[in-house]
Design a protein around this motif. Structure first.
Motif, short mmCIF file in Angstrom:
data_model
loop_
_atom_site.label_atom_id
_atom_site.label_comp_id
_atom_site.label_asym_id
_atom_site.label_seq_id
_atom_site.Cartn_x
_atom_site.Cartn_y
_atom_site.Cartn_z
N THR A 197 0.84 -1.20 0.00
CA THR A 197 0.00 0.00 0.00
C THR A 197 0.88 1.25 0.00
O THR A 197 1.76 1.37 0.85
CB THR A 197 -0.93 0.01 1.23
N ILE A 198 0.61 2.13 -0.96
CA ILE A 198 1.33 3.40 -1.03
C ILE A 198 0.35 4.51 -0.69
O ILE A 198 -0.63 4.74 -1.40
CB ILE A 198 1.97 3.62 -2.42
N ASP A 199 0.61 5.17 0.42
CA ASP A 199 -0.24 6.24 0.92
C ASP A 199 -0.23 7.40 -0.08
O ASP A 199 0.84 7.86 -0.49
CB ASP A 199 0.30 6.71 2.28
N PRO A 200 -1.40 7.91 -0.45
CA PRO A 200 -1.46 9.06 -1.36
C PRO A 200 -0.76 10.31 -0.82
O PRO A 200 -0.43 11.21 -1.60
CB PRO A 200 -2.96 9.32 -1.53
N ALA A 201 -0.51 10.36 0.50
CA ALA A 201 0.20 11.50 1.08
C ALA A 201 1.68 11.51 0.72
O ALA A 201 2.36 12.54 0.85
CB ALA A 201 0.04 11.52 2.60
N ILE A 202 2.22 10.37 0.25
CA ILE A 202 3.63 10.31 -0.17
C ILE A 202 3.72 10.92 -1.56
O ILE A 202 3.00 10.50 -2.48
CB ILE A 202 4.15 8.86 -0.18
N SER A 203 4.58 11.89 -1.72
CA SER A 203 4.71 12.58 -3.01
C SER A 203 4.97 11.59 -4.13
O SER A 203 5.81 10.69 -4.01
CB SER A 203 5.86 13.59 -2.94
N LEU A 204 4.24 11.76 -5.22
CA LEU A 204 4.38 10.90 -6.38
C LEU A 204 5.78 10.99 -6.99
O LEU A 204 6.26 10.05 -7.63
CB LEU A 204 3.33 11.28 -7.43
N SER A 205 6.48 12.08 -6.75
CA SER A 205 7.83 12.25 -7.30
C SER A 205 8.90 11.54 -6.48
O SER A 205 10.03 11.39 -6.93
CB SER A 205 8.17 13.73 -7.43
N ASP A 206 8.54 11.06 -5.28
CA ASP A 206 9.52 10.38 -4.42
C ASP A 206 9.82 8.97 -4.92
O ASP A 206 8.89 8.22 -5.26
CB ASP A 206 9.01 10.26 -2.98
N ASP A 207 11.09 8.61 -4.96
CA ASP A 207 11.47 7.21 -5.15
C ASP A 207 11.25 6.49 -3.83
O ASP A 207 11.48 7.05 -2.75
CB ASP A 207 12.96 7.09 -5.53
N LEU A 208 10.81 5.24 -3.91
CA LEU A 208 10.63 4.40 -2.74
C LEU A 208 11.43 3.12 -2.93
O LEU A 208 11.73 2.72 -4.05
CB LEU A 208 9.15 4.06 -2.54
N ILE A 209 11.77 2.47 -1.82
CA ILE A 209 12.55 1.24 -1.82
C ILE A 209 11.71 0.15 -1.18
O ILE A 209 11.10 0.37 -0.13
CB ILE A 209 13.85 1.43 -1.00
N CYS A 210 11.68 -1.03 -1.80
CA CYS A 210 10.97 -2.17 -1.23
C CYS A 210 11.91 -3.36 -1.21
O CYS A 210 12.30 -3.87 -2.26
CB CYS A 210 9.72 -2.49 -2.04
N TYR A 211 12.32 -3.77 0.01
CA TYR A 211 13.15 -4.95 0.17
C TYR A 211 12.24 -6.17 0.30
O TYR A 211 11.41 -6.23 1.21
CB TYR A 211 14.03 -4.83 1.43
N VAL A 212 12.39 -7.13 -0.61
CA VAL A 212 11.57 -8.33 -0.61
C VAL A 212 12.42 -9.50 -0.11
O VAL A 212 13.40 -9.88 -0.74
CB VAL A 212 11.00 -8.64 -2.01
N THR A 213 12.04 -10.03 1.06
CA THR A 213 12.75 -11.16 1.66
C THR A 213 11.96 -12.44 1.35
O THR A 213 11.06 -12.44 0.53
CB THR A 213 12.90 -10.99 3.18
N ARG A 214 12.28 -13.49 2.04
CA ARG A 214 11.56 -14.75 1.83
C ARG A 214 10.09 -14.64 2.23
O ARG A 214 9.22 -15.23 1.60
CB ARG A 214 12.23 -15.88 2.62
N SER A 215 9.80 -13.87 3.28
CA SER A 215 8.43 -13.83 3.78
C SER A 215 7.96 -12.43 4.20
O SER A 215 7.00 -12.31 4.96
CB SER A 215 8.29 -14.79 4.96
#
Length: 125
Positions: A80-98
């Motif tokens: 879920t990406i909160d609409p309050a986070i600026s659309l121009s911001d890069d985000l990082i998602c670390y995907v582990t085993r679980s």
């Protein structure tokens, strides 16, 4: 200009058949590096961010289904990406085993999602 969500594969196995909102990514994310100088460094895939869902592999504001396969298991979760986070911001998602850990580039953790990986059937059975 909109930012990206960088999906990092924090696992030795590659992530293939990556899909965001049921739209396939064009690439596989290799497992982490085994090279001496950057051992265990995760590899990443940049996925564009959009304000609203489109007919492409991209992250929109709100809930985004993410799925992938690894040689020994499949994974799926809702990011879920909160609409309050600026659309121009890069985000990082670390995907582990679980789990999937969503962060801002300054290291602030936005959310953590846990999921149950589905083991691949043993072909010898």
């Amino acid at each position: 200009m909109a930012g990206n969500v960088y999906l990092f594969n924090v696992n030795a196995e590659e992530m293939s058949r990556v899909q965001v909102r049921n739209w396939p990514a064009d690439e596989t994310i290799d497992g982490w590096s085994e090279e001496k100088d950057d051992k265990y460094s995760p590899n990443a895939l940049a996925v564009p961010r959009e304000k609203f869902p489109t007919d492409s592999c991209s992250f929109a504001q709100g809930d985004n289904s993410v799925s992938f396969s690894r040689p020994t298991f499949n994974g799926a979760f809702i990011l879920t990406i909160d609409p309050a986070i600026s659309l121009s911001d890069d985000l990082i998602c670390y995907v582990t085993r679980s789990s999937a850990l969503l962060m801002r580039t300054n290291g602030e953790v936005i959310s953590e999602v846990t999921f149950a990986p589905t083991l691949m059937a043993d072909e010898g059975s």
